[in-house]
Design an enzyme around this catalytic site. Structure first.
Site, PDB file in Angstrom:
ATOM      1  N   GLU A 356       0.859  -1.178   0.000  1.00 38.84           N
ATOM      2  CA  GLU A 356       0.000   0.000   0.000  1.00 38.84           C
ATOM      3  C   GLU A 356       0.897   1.230   0.000  1.00 38.84           C
ATOM      4  OE1 GLU A 356      -4.094   1.525   2.190  1.00 38.84           O
ATOM      5  OE2 GLU A 356      -3.137  -0.334   2.800  1.00 38.84           O
ATOM      6  N   GLU A 640      -2.586   1.200  13.447  1.00 39.01           N
ATOM      7  CA  GLU A 640      -3.725   1.525  12.595  1.00 39.01           C
ATOM      8  C   GLU A 640      -5.046   1.268  13.314  1.00 39.01           C
ATOM      9  OE1 GLU A 640      -5.368   0.303   8.144  1.00 39.01           O
ATOM     10  OE2 GLU A 640      -4.040  -1.068   9.215  1.00 39.01           O
TER      11      GLU A 640
END
Length: 776
Positions: A356, A640
């Site tokens: 990502e 996260e």
């Protein structure tokens, strides 16, 4: 003028130069994922003459003159929307040149330009092009004495594979180079080249392992004690052909098992093949990883002599810090610093490890204020905003991430990956933070046309003030809402904000900012239009989401925090809504109930409403979800997910789990501005004037902050002395302070009683000892 034309005009106004060189591609290059290559030229030189190398590339480059590396910058020329602009760097190379024959080599690799970007089956190879190439000129006394052209030669490098997610493979047996091929001069628009707009990526101080052991298969595992973005450097000796494979991970599983499943399809490793003989040193050239641990597999006869972790960052120097009487809080601040370093590598990414590593706009906008406190981010975020503006769609939608590979490759993606509230609002929020911290009105002016397009897009989504987002991922106006908002016990989940409410709140936030910015820029017509629109959104919000008793429709922490912080609750309902807010927090047992957009607002809202007791309990809660829970689970960066690791050490679903995501570190802005009590002001930005209003949280014991602003260092801190608070402030020349009226009682200034007028008490530069009564 369209947004593309606007950003091109802005880009061409930035520092550039006229080029006579050509962008040249090595003819030995076999395409994405293949062996890396170089371009080279031999030339004569007169010793003593000044010499500056201007150089850039499609892909990543590293330049060498007479075998010596040029500069120490990493991952050059950096990452931008390459169809808008590509950076170039300039280096003084006079000390590397010698009288007579000289040689320049420019190594090339895929980099972001053509490595597969995105994730899993959506990875896009050749995002911006399928040819790696270099352009270079050597300038002396205003004359171009060497330029890249079709007469240069090319050859293959010992880097046998390289990619942003792949890592790197290097075979030292192939280091002998031969200029075996020619080059092709490409049809390249040199008008795309701009001087590098921010500080280069550099190495930080190396980290030695804090512990090392072997797993059941005999592979060495090294714990460097700190999660980071960077790479591992090794020194090894052994026989030719022996191999060293270094894999990376952020966490360990049960029984301290190496676990990098959260990398998904990113290999994130390097393989080094020995040439044999004397000790050999290696570190990757054209990639980086996110990791704390390294697992080393040696095949053949070889011995690792040393291994170190090398963090890298575009913002390696700290510009601020906070200290308290609670070690876990201090570690939380340090974790935020490390997450920023690891994710501020050319652009503000979400994470540095998995497949990502994208410049998500939502993460950047919620963290922008904290980012500017902890590091000098003026040029870094301004560069990023130019990418955001280039990626903005014609209808005004701002991308979910930038640079945005989906803009050039929409095939394979459902709908347009742009337009989410909370994410697209980066175009209003980040410029505003740059204005507050650095006084940069020109940033506001550069971004203003894009801001107008954004807020007009928001209004258009539902043709009015209340936004009703599409529930389909990729649908027109799709919103991430309060991403990853925790719900507590799934048998009796806590309330969460609905997408329409979250979207409407951010509709108001951005429209308010645009009206305010229009006024600063002298755009009186726009100021009047958007001021009226903001009021219309505010009234519609009250009708739609505020009940007759003052209770908000979704009765969740995010709704109350954002609504209070941005003055969305009518005056007649404020006290009642405040009571509901308190009850929601207390009923959650002071556990966090906010996700990406709600978390930065939660503690500031509680504090400014006079509920510092709740803010203190929420902040210091050591259960999940909570900031200090992460710290006590051994985190060295921000996670996260609040529940990324369970209390029993269980790793949450690895396919959506990063242990280095800075968003929730936005709480540090509250520590600087509300707890330590130093806030930049919009009427005198760039720290020309600061608001001094600390919030005393007794459980913290004491608090100190420092920040290097454009005027110098600001320091402030408080400590409790009986029933009073001693608050010390140091302001550099050019910075004045103001103590606002209202919150601090029984104030003394430098040992004398002080009256605070309604307009606030002004303090000149210098050191000030302020005392006030400890709030009850």
């Amino acid at each position: 003028m369209g947004i593309h034309e606007t950003t091109i005009a802005a880009a061409t106004a930035r520092p550039g130069r006229d080029w006579s060189a050509r962008m040249i591609a090595p003819l030995c290059d076999a395409g994405e994922g293949s062996r890396a290559s170089y371009v080279a030229r031999e030339f004569d030189w007169r010793a003593g003459a000044e010499a500056v190398l201007h150089v850039s590339a499609q892909g990543l480059y590293r330049a060498f003159v007479n075998g010596a590396r040029v500069g120490a910058d990493l991952l050059t020329p950096g990452w931008t929307c390459y169809d808008d602009r590509i950076a170039y760097q300039s280096y003084d190379i006079a000390a590397l040149l010698r009288d007579g024959a000289n040689r320049i080599e420019i190594w090339l690799a895929d980099g972001w330009y053509r490595s597969p970007i995105m994730w899993r089956d959506k990875a896009i190879p050749n995002c911006w092009g399928d040819r790696i190439a270099a352009i270079a000129e050597i300038e002396s006394a205003g004359e171009i004495v060497l330029r890249s052209d079709a007469d240069w030669r090319a050859g293959l490098l010992p880097i046998t594979a390289s990619g942003i997610y792949h890592g790197e493979d290097y075979d030292a047996r192939l280091e002998a180079r031969e200029d075996s091929h020619g080059v092709e001069a490409l049809g390249f628009d040199t008008g795309l080249l701009v001087a590098h707009e921010t500080a280069p990526v550099h190495e930080l101080f190396p980290l030695d392992p804090v512990e090392s052991w072997h797993d059941a298969e005999g592979r060495a595992i090294h714990d460097f004690g700190q999660n980071c973005g960077g790479y591992v450097a090794i020194e090894v000796s052994g026989e030719a052909g022996a191999e060293v494979l270094v894999e990376h991970s952020e966490v360990l599983g049960p029984d301290r098992a190496f676990d990098n499943r959260n990398y998904r399809c990113a290999r994130g490793a390097f393989r080094y093949t020995l040439r044999g003989g004397e000790a050999e040193s290696y570190r990757p050239h054209f990639t980086f990883m996110g990791y704390r641990y390294a697992r080393v597999t040696v095949t053949g006869r070889a011995e690792i002599k040393s291994i170190r972790s090398i963090p890298i960052s575009s913002v390696p120097e700290a510009a601020g810090g906070v200290g308290t009487g609670v070690p876990a809080v201090d570690r939380l601040v340090l974790n935020t610093v490390w997450s920023q370093r690891a994710n501020f590598i050319e652009i503000p990414t979400d994470c540095p490890q998995r497949d990502e590593r994208l410049g998500w706009t939502g993460d950047a906008q919620v963290f922008a204020g904290t980012a500017c406190w902890l590091a000098d981010c003026e040029s870094f975020l301004r560069k990023y905003l130019r990418d955001v503006m280039h990626d903005q769609r014609e209808n005004g939608a701002v991308p979910h991430f930038s640079p945005d590979p989906t803009r050039l490759h929409p095939e394979g993606f459902h709908g347009d990956w742009a337009g989410s509230t909370g994410w697209g609002d980066a175009i209003t929020v980040i410029p505003w933070q740059l204005y507050l911290h650095y006084g940069r009105e020109d940033v506001l002016r550069e971004c203003f046309p894009a801001m107008l397009k954004w807020v007009d897009y928001l209004w258009s989504l539902s043709d009015g003030p209340i936004i009703r987002p599409s529930s389909v991922w990729g649908g027109h106006g799709f919103s991430f809402g309060d991403w990853l908002q925790p719900v507590g016990d799934n048998r009796k989940p806590r309330p969460t904000i609905a997408d329409d409410c979250a979207a409407t709140l951010y509709h108001a936030i951005s429209t308010d900012l645009v009206a305010k910015i229009a006024g600063l820029l002298g755009e009186t017509e726009a100021q009047a239009r958007y001021t009226a629109r903001a009021e219309e959104i505010r009234l519609a919000f009250a009708r739609e989401y505020v009940s007759a008793t003052g209770r908000l429709a979704h009765n969740d922490q995010t709704s109350y925090a954002l609504a209070f912080l941005h003055d969305m609750i009518p005056a007649e309902h404020r006290e009642a809504a405040k009571g509901y807010f308190r009850r929601v927090v207390e009923e959650a047992d002071h556990l966090i109930g906010t996700g990406f957009i709600g978390t930065p607002a939660l503690l500031p809202a509680l504090t400014r409403l006079g509920m510092a007791d709740l803010a203190e309990k929420v902040f210091l809660n050591r259960e999940v979800p909570g900031w200090l829970y992460q710290v006590e689970q051994g985190a060295t960066t921000i996670w996260e997910r609040w529940d990324a690791i369970g209390p029993d050490g269980t790793i949450y679903e690895p396919s959506m789990n990063s242990y280095n995501h800075y968003a929730y570190g936005a709480v540090c802005q509250w520590l600087f501005e509300d707890v330590a009590g130093v806030q930049p002001t919009e009427e005198a930005p760039g720290f020309d004037r600061v608001r001094l209003e600390p919030t005393v949280l007794p459980a913290l014991g004491h608090v100190e902050m420092w920040h290097d602003c454009r005027h110098g260092r600001i320091e402030a801190g408080w400590r409790i002395e009986g029933d009073r608070v001693a608050y010390t402030v140091d302001l550099p020349d050019g910075c004045e302070g103001v103590i606002p009226a209202g919150r601090l009682a029984d104030v003394t200034l430098d040992g004398r009683a002080a009256e605070i007028p309604e307009a606030g008490l002004r303090l000149p530069a210098g050191r000030h000892e302020i005392g006030f009564a400890l709030p009850g």
